[in-house]
Design a protein around this motif. Structure first.
Motif, PDB file in Angstrom:
ATOM      1  N   THR A  87       1.085  -1.182   0.346  1.00  0.00           N
ATOM      2  CA  THR A  87      -0.010  -0.524   0.300  1.00  0.00           C
ATOM      3  C   THR A  87       0.300   1.162   0.278  1.00  0.00           C
ATOM      4  OG1 THR A  87      -0.046  -0.153   2.333  1.00  0.00           O
ATOM      5  CG2 THR A  87      -1.820  -1.220   1.523  1.00  0.00           C
ATOM      6  N   LYS A  88       0.405   3.016   0.788  1.00  0.00           N
ATOM      7  CA  LYS A  88       1.009   4.068   0.284  1.00  0.00           C
ATOM      8  C   LYS A  88       2.148   3.601   1.109  1.00  0.00           C
ATOM      9  CE  LYS A  88      -3.230   5.535  -1.116  1.00  0.00           C
ATOM     10  NZ  LYS A  88      -4.119   6.877  -0.620  1.00  0.00           N
ATOM     11  N   ASN A  89       3.068   4.050   1.200  1.00  0.00           N
ATOM     12  CA  ASN A  89       3.979   4.107   1.994  1.00  0.00           C
ATOM     13  C   ASN A  89       4.058   4.080   3.760  1.00  0.00           C
ATOM     14  OD1 ASN A  89       5.669   3.725   0.060  1.00  0.00           O
ATOM     15  ND2 ASN A  89       6.822   4.971   0.004  1.00  0.00           N
ATOM     16  N   ASN A  90       3.059   5.012   4.097  1.00  0.00           N
ATOM     17  CA  ASN A  90       2.268   6.039   5.378  1.00  0.00           C
ATOM     18  C   ASN A  90       1.931   5.283   6.150  1.00  0.00           C
ATOM     19  OD1 ASN A  90       0.560   6.251   3.761  1.00  0.00           O
ATOM     20  ND2 ASN A  90      -0.204   8.247   5.152  1.00  0.00           N
ATOM     21  N   LYS A  91       0.720   3.846   4.998  1.00  0.00           N
ATOM     22  CA  LYS A  91       0.302   2.995   5.943  1.00  0.00           C
ATOM     23  C   LYS A  91       1.307   1.499   6.149  1.00  0.00           C
ATOM     24  CE  LYS A  91      -3.716   5.360   6.097  1.00  0.00           C
ATOM     25  NZ  LYS A  91      -4.170   5.206   7.427  1.00  0.00           N
ATOM     26  N   HIS A  92       2.067   1.497   6.269  1.00  0.00           N
ATOM     27  CA  HIS A  92       3.017  -0.146   6.027  1.00  0.00           C
ATOM     28  C   HIS A  92       2.430  -0.604   7.582  1.00  0.00           C
ATOM     29  CE1 HIS A  92       5.293   0.122   2.266  1.00  0.00           C
ATOM     30  NE2 HIS A  92       3.518   0.366   1.844  1.00  0.00           N
ATOM     31  N   ALA A  93       3.681   0.323   8.549  1.00  0.00           N
ATOM     32  CA  ALA A  93       3.453  -0.244  10.220  1.00  0.00           C
ATOM     33  C   ALA A  93       2.248  -0.421  10.408  1.00  0.00           C
ATOM     34  CB  ALA A  93       4.572   0.684  10.406  1.00  0.00           C
ATOM     35  N   GLU A  94       1.231   0.471  10.389  1.00  0.00           N
ATOM     36  CA  GLU A  94      -0.109   0.393  10.646  1.00  0.00           C
ATOM     37  C   GLU A  94      -0.298  -1.234  10.187  1.00  0.00           C
ATOM     38  OE1 GLU A  94      -4.471   2.709   9.668  1.00  0.00           O
ATOM     39  OE2 GLU A  94      -2.819   3.966   9.876  1.00  0.00           O
ATOM     40  N   LEU A  95      -0.606  -1.731   9.253  1.00  0.00           N
ATOM     41  CA  LEU A  95      -0.870  -2.324   8.365  1.00  0.00           C
ATOM     42  C   LEU A  95      -0.976  -4.356   8.770  1.00  0.00           C
ATOM     43  CD1 LEU A  95      -2.160  -1.569   4.933  1.00  0.00           C
ATOM     44  CD2 LEU A  95      -3.648  -1.401   6.722  1.00  0.00           C
ATOM     45  N   GLY A  96       0.739  -4.053   8.893  1.00  0.00           N
ATOM     46  CA  GLY A  96       1.579  -4.405   9.422  1.00  0.00           C
ATOM     47  C   GLY A  96       1.413  -4.985  10.825  1.00  0.00           C
ATOM     48  N   ILE A  97       0.931  -3.829  12.039  1.00  0.00           N
ATOM     49  CA  ILE A  97       1.172  -4.233  13.632  1.00  0.00           C
ATOM     50  C   ILE A  97       0.289  -4.746  13.390  1.00  0.00           C
ATOM     51  CG2 ILE A  97       0.208  -3.301  15.836  1.00  0.00           C
ATOM     52  CD1 ILE A  97       2.241  -0.848  14.692  1.00  0.00           C
ATOM     53  N   GLY A 117      -1.990  10.429  -6.969  1.00  0.00           N
ATOM     54  CA  GLY A 117      -1.277  11.166  -6.617  1.00  0.00           C
ATOM     55  C   GLY A 117      -0.791  11.181  -5.115  1.00  0.00           C
ATOM     56  N   TRP A 118      -0.492   9.205  -4.672  1.00  0.00           N
ATOM     57  CA  TRP A 118       0.545   9.179  -3.435  1.00  0.00           C
ATOM     58  C   TRP A 118       1.811   9.774  -2.816  1.00  0.00           C
ATOM     59  CZ3 TRP A 118       3.287   5.826  -2.249  1.00  0.00           C
ATOM     60  CH2 TRP A 118       3.391   4.651  -2.969  1.00  0.00           C
ATOM     61  N   ARG A 119       2.194   9.666  -4.101  1.00  0.00           N
ATOM     62  CA  ARG A 119       3.865   9.952  -4.560  1.00  0.00           C
ATOM     63  C   ARG A 119       3.784  11.159  -4.597  1.00  0.00           C
ATOM     64  NH1 ARG A 119       2.367   6.034  -8.826  1.00  0.00           N
ATOM     65  NH2 ARG A 119       3.373   4.226  -7.928  1.00  0.00           N
ATOM     66  N   SER A 120       3.054  11.972  -4.984  1.00  0.00           N
ATOM     67  CA  SER A 120       3.320  13.453  -4.983  1.00  0.00           C
ATOM     68  C   SER A 120       3.504  14.196  -3.270  1.00  0.00           C
ATOM     69  CB  SER A 120       3.494  13.860  -6.057  1.00  0.00           C
ATOM     70  OG  SER A 120       1.739  13.938  -5.640  1.00  0.00           O
ATOM     71  N   LYS A 121       2.877  13.503  -2.883  1.00  0.00           N
ATOM     72  CA  LYS A 121       2.309  14.186  -1.416  1.00  0.00           C
ATOM     73  C   LYS A 121       3.993  13.393  -0.171  1.00  0.00           C
ATOM     74  CE  LYS A 121      -2.079  14.227  -2.938  1.00  0.00           C
ATOM     75  NZ  LYS A 121      -3.504  13.222  -2.652  1.00  0.00           N
ATOM     76  N   GLN A 122       3.716  14.704   0.491  1.00  0.00           N
ATOM     77  CA  GLN A 122       5.204  14.103   1.587  1.00  0.00           C
ATOM     78  C   GLN A 122       4.197  13.298   3.106  1.00  0.00           C
ATOM     79  OE1 GLN A 122       8.126  14.942   1.504  1.00  0.00           O
ATOM     80  NE2 GLN A 122       8.434  14.583   3.689  1.00  0.00           N
ATOM     81  N   ASP A 123       2.936  13.343   3.035  1.00  0.00           N
ATOM     82  CA  ASP A 123       2.037  12.987   3.909  1.00  0.00           C
ATOM     83  C   ASP A 123       2.036  11.571   3.838  1.00  0.00           C
ATOM     84  OD1 ASP A 123       0.063  13.396   2.566  1.00  0.00           O
ATOM     85  OD2 ASP A 123      -1.251  14.069   3.971  1.00  0.00           O
ATOM     86  N   THR A 124       2.220  10.940   2.311  1.00  0.00           N
ATOM     87  CA  THR A 124       1.590   9.656   2.057  1.00  0.00           C
ATOM     88  C   THR A 124       2.682   8.821   1.916  1.00  0.00           C
ATOM     89  OG1 THR A 124       0.895  10.578  -0.058  1.00  0.00           O
ATOM     90  CG2 THR A 124      -0.933   9.802   1.476  1.00  0.00           C
ATOM     91  N   SER A 125       3.403   9.228   0.895  1.00  0.00           N
ATOM     92  CA  SER A 125       4.683   9.061   0.461  1.00  0.00           C
ATOM     93  C   SER A 125       6.196   8.977   1.433  1.00  0.00           C
ATOM     94  CB  SER A 125       5.502   9.554  -0.848  1.00  0.00           C
ATOM     95  OG  SER A 125       5.878  11.105  -0.727  1.00  0.00           O
ATOM     96  N   GLY A 126       5.952   9.987   1.902  1.00  0.00           N
ATOM     97  CA  GLY A 126       7.453  10.066   3.397  1.00  0.00           C
ATOM     98  C   GLY A 126       8.512  11.083   1.989  1.00  0.00           C
TER      99      GLY A 126
END
Length: 334
Positions: free
Chosen positions: A71-81, A165-174
């Motif tokens: 998924t989007k980068n900022n969701k990786h840990a949340e979903l993994g936990i 556009g998730w890759r272009s946004k700091q909060d979703t892509s990092g």
């Protein structure tokens, strides 16, 4: 034992993972999950698997032993936990997350629940990289004097703005090129050279986006080795990726382009140079399929995956330190 997997996400990379899972005799692709019902059902129909919208329901599925999070980068840990707490093994696309605290929480959750955690970094499986690692560890070419990695790709601004556009946004892509593309080479430098001590970096924004499209950084490792990396996605065309390692007794050049991987070793010792001529070869590149095979094997044989959560954490720490350095315009500790 065949491990039942669910893919979390339906983007382009999800199809790469699906094909890799289907080709692995020890894996069984059970389900897909997306917040978008239409995308989930379309993906499920293509691969003849279950479709889930509700993540909690998917985690109750007893046919699923592992999740593959793309998924989007900022969701990786949340979903993994959440998956770890449901006793599911966790394989996550790079980066492990965009936040160090969340990444650490994911690592802790997997340890607490006695499930495996792997972070996708398929380039560590390149035969050329593995051979270079062996040569470095055995000091066959003596002390390393300098290291430089180059990545010049062509990606349009539209690429970053696609998929919502998730890759272009700091909060979703990092971030941009550093955390999305150059992360592969930051990770390889960490794998080849050890723990980083400090970094100094600068970013460029030719596309005038929220995230960077270029990075130039120096990494100082605890063993005193210094590495330089340059990466951009604004090149007129994609050029070969290179890692050049200069040693006191010779050089190592890793060259990758269009799926062709070449390892060239030059030794100042003539006999050794003749011996090593065989390394000037087309060498098999690493693949997500290979990494999934290793991850599945780690579950079946109760061992650590080749690329662990801790490895992903170290790479993320270097990347976030480069972002900090660029912001402060000075060298910072990792």
């Amino acid at each position: 034992m065949r491990i039942g997997f669910a893919i979390i996400g339906t983007g382009v990379i999800a199809h790469v993972h699906a094909r890799a899972l289907l080709k692995n005799k020890n894996c069984k692709l059970i389900a897909v999950r997306s917040e978008n019902k239409e995308r989930a059902e379309e993906f499920a129909k293509k691969y003849e698997i279950k479709a889930y919208i509700d993540y909690e329901e998917l985690l109750k599925d007893k046919d699923i032993q592992a999740v593959d999070i793309v998924t989007k980068n900022n969701k990786h840990a949340e979903l993994g936990i959440k998956a770890a707490n449901a006793k599911k093994h966790v394989l996550v696309e790079k980066p492990i997350d965009t936040n160090l605290d969340r990444a650490e929480q994911l690592i802790d959750a997997c340890k607490k629940n006695n499930v495996k955690l792997g972070v996708i970094s398929q380039k560590r499986f390149d035969k050329a990289i593995l051979l270079a690692k062996r040569i470095i560890d055995k000091k066959e070419l003596g002390k390393i004097e300098s290291v430089k990695a180059n990545m010049k790709w062509h990606r349009t601004k539209e690429y970053y703005e696609s998929s919502g556009g998730w890759r272009s946004k700091q909060d979703t892509s990092g971030g941009g090129v550093l955390i999305i593309q150059a992360i592969h080479y930051i990770d390889l430098l960490s794998y080849l050279l050890g723990d980083a001590q400090s970094v100094k970096g600068e970013l460029s924004y030719d596309y005038k986006m929220e995230v960077e499209d270029g990075v130039h950084a120096y990494i100082k490792f605890k063993n005193t080795i210094k590495a330089e990396i340059e990466a951009t996605v604004t090149a007129p065309k994609t050029m070969p990726d290179t890692i050049e390692i200069k040693c006191e007794k010779g050089n190592i050049l890793l060259y990758s382009h269009n799926g062709i991987h070449i390892l060239k070793i030059h030794s100042r010792n003539l006999l050794k140079q003749i011996k090593n001529i065989r390394y000037l070869l087309y060498i098999k590149k690493g693949s997500i399929r290979e990494q999934i095979k290793d991850f599945t094997d780690s579950i079946n044989n109760n061992r650590e995956p080749f690329v662990t959560g801790e490895d992903g954490f170290k790479t993320l720490k270097i990347i976030l330190s480069i972002y900090k350095s660029a912001k402060l315009k000075k060298e910072v500790k990792v």
